[in-house]
Design a protein around this motif. Structure first.
Motif, short mmCIF file in Angstrom:
data_model
loop_
_atom_site.label_atom_id
_atom_site.label_comp_id
_atom_site.label_asym_id
_atom_site.label_seq_id
_atom_site.Cartn_x
_atom_site.Cartn_y
_atom_site.Cartn_z
N ALA A 15 54.59 43.69 36.60
CA ALA A 15 54.80 42.37 37.21
C ALA A 15 53.76 41.99 38.26
CB ALA A 15 56.20 42.31 37.83
N SER A 16 52.87 42.93 38.64
CA SER A 16 51.97 42.66 39.75
C SER A 16 50.67 43.45 39.60
CB SER A 16 52.68 43.08 41.05
OG SER A 16 51.84 42.98 42.18
N GLY A 17 49.65 43.03 40.30
CA GLY A 17 48.42 43.81 40.49
C GLY A 17 47.79 44.32 39.20
N VAL A 191 41.67 47.79 44.40
CA VAL A 191 41.87 46.72 43.42
C VAL A 191 42.86 45.74 44.06
CG1 VAL A 191 42.67 46.14 41.10
CG2 VAL A 191 41.57 48.36 41.51
N THR A 192 42.60 44.45 43.94
CA THR A 192 43.47 43.46 44.58
C THR A 192 44.88 43.57 44.02
OG1 THR A 192 41.56 42.03 44.71
CG2 THR A 192 43.68 41.01 45.14
N ILE A 217 41.94 46.47 50.00
CA ILE A 217 42.62 46.10 48.74
C ILE A 217 42.52 44.59 48.49
CG2 ILE A 217 44.96 45.93 47.73
CD1 ILE A 217 45.29 48.89 48.70
N ARG A 218 42.67 43.82 49.57
CA ARG A 218 42.53 42.35 49.41
C ARG A 218 41.16 41.99 48.86
NH1 ARG A 218 45.62 42.13 53.93
NH2 ARG A 218 43.84 42.18 55.33
N ALA A 275 29.30 45.90 44.80
CA ALA A 275 29.19 46.74 43.60
C ALA A 275 30.54 46.98 42.96
CB ALA A 275 28.58 48.10 43.98
N ALA A 276 31.63 46.85 43.75
CA ALA A 276 32.96 47.20 43.24
C ALA A 276 33.56 46.10 42.39
CB ALA A 276 33.89 47.50 44.42
N ARG A 277 33.05 44.94 42.43
CA ARG A 277 33.70 43.83 41.75
C ARG A 277 33.43 43.81 40.25
NH1 ARG A 277 35.55 40.35 45.88
NH2 ARG A 277 34.86 41.32 47.77
#
Ligand SMILES: NC(=O)c1ccc[n+]([C@@H]2O[C@H](COP(=O)([O-])OP(=O)(O)OC[C@H]3O[C@@H](n4cnc5c(N)ncnc54)[C@H](O)[C@@H]3O)[C@@H](O)[C@H]2O)c1
Length: 277
Positions: A15-17, A191-192, A217-218, A275-277
């Protein structure tokens, strides 16, 4: 037509993330979905939204920590779709704090969801996947905390390292059988997601860590980008899924300290946020 079309995926923590990212990606590939979560309103809303877009999706409210509820999830998937091709043991929660200050109830919650939840998924689904006699794959969500240890995160670190060990064991056992069932362990960095909402702050030290983790995380990788990497790894039958690379020096120095038998020294892994995106 996608090679995934018509295959059946079961996703916990849907349901999330990260779970939601996997759901959206899988729906886009034409998979038939069994979405599971403890958060009934969010789960049902997501399922209705997917159905509205023409996806084949079914919601099953289940607590992964309860073996009977996970068996119910499997039975529902089989009753509705006749089998399962992909299982994502993804549900998880966070707890920070000094390991001696975290209450027994908090330890049990972490062990129950993050570790027993994955054990329950394996015990309920792997016999089915083997009996089907066709290719299938299990993805267990661990974390980079499954590979390197950090202070003030003991229950999270302990459960995620156990999930890595469990996944490796499962991989060896399935290989020994020559089974058509593969395994991957997902070890992302930030991860958001809403995971910090599940944290219960126990003191001043972890209040600071909570804020730090919350902001990374945001600003983390998007669940959509992560899902694309995960499905590519499943396609390649790749065991290790390490979407973030910035922590590898910390992993290297941990391994070196074990091999050299020197005392571990904690190094804060630094992320290059672009680099993480
Ligand atoms: N977000 C990150 O930066 C990050 C990094 C590494 C690993 N992870 C892991 O990814 C997984 C997903 O977390 P997320 O970050 O997307 O968090 P999230 O909180 O956004 O999503 C987790 C979902 O799991 C559900 N859940 C919680 N307890 C449950 C239970 N007992 N049974 C069934 N569902 C339950 C929640 O309701 C929620 O919908 C977790 O295993 C987490 O440890 C997250």
């Amino acid at each position: 037509m996608s090679s995934e079309q018509g295959r059946v995926a079961v996703i916990t923590g849907a349901a999330s993330g990260i779970g939601r990212g996997l759901v959206e990606y899988a729906a886009g590939q034409g998979l038939r979905l069994v979405l599971s979560d403890v958060d009934a309103p969010r789960l049902r809303a997501l399922c209705a939204e997917l159905q509205g877009r023409g996806a084949e999706a079914l919601a099953c409210v289940a607590d992964v920590a309860d073996p009977a509820q996970v068996e119910g999830l499997r039975d529902l998937a089989v009753a509705r779709y006749g089998g399962v091709d992909l299982l994502f043991n993804n549900a998880g929660v966070m707890q920070t704090g000094h390991c001696w200050e975290i209450s027994t109830a908090q330890w049990q919650r972490m062990l129950g969801v993050n570790l027993q939840g994955v054990i329950n998924g394996i015990r309920s689904f792997v016999p089915l996947l083997l009996a089907q006699g066709r290719p299938a794959h299990v993805v267990n969500t661990a974390s980079l905390a499954g590979l390197v240890s950090s202070p003030l995160m003991a229950p999270y670190t302990v459960t995620k390292q156990a999930v890595v060990a469990l996944s490796e064991t499962l991989h060896y056992e399935l290989a020994m059988l020559g089974a058509q069932v593969g395994v991957s362990v997902l070890c992302p960095g930030p991860v958001t997601s809403a995971i910090m909402d599940s944290n219960c702050i126990t003191g001043a030290a972890d209040a600071q860590l909570d804020a730090l983790l919350g902001s990374s995380i945001r600003e983390g990788m998007s669940p959509q980008a992560l899902a694309e990497l995960v499905f590519a790894a499943v396609e390649e039958k790749r065991f290790w899924i390490l979407p973030h690379k910035f922590f590898k020096p910390a992993l290297q120095s941990r391994l070196q300290s074990i091999l050299d038998e020197t005392n571990p020294i904690f190094q804060m892994a630094q992320e290059d946020s672009h680099a993480a995106r």
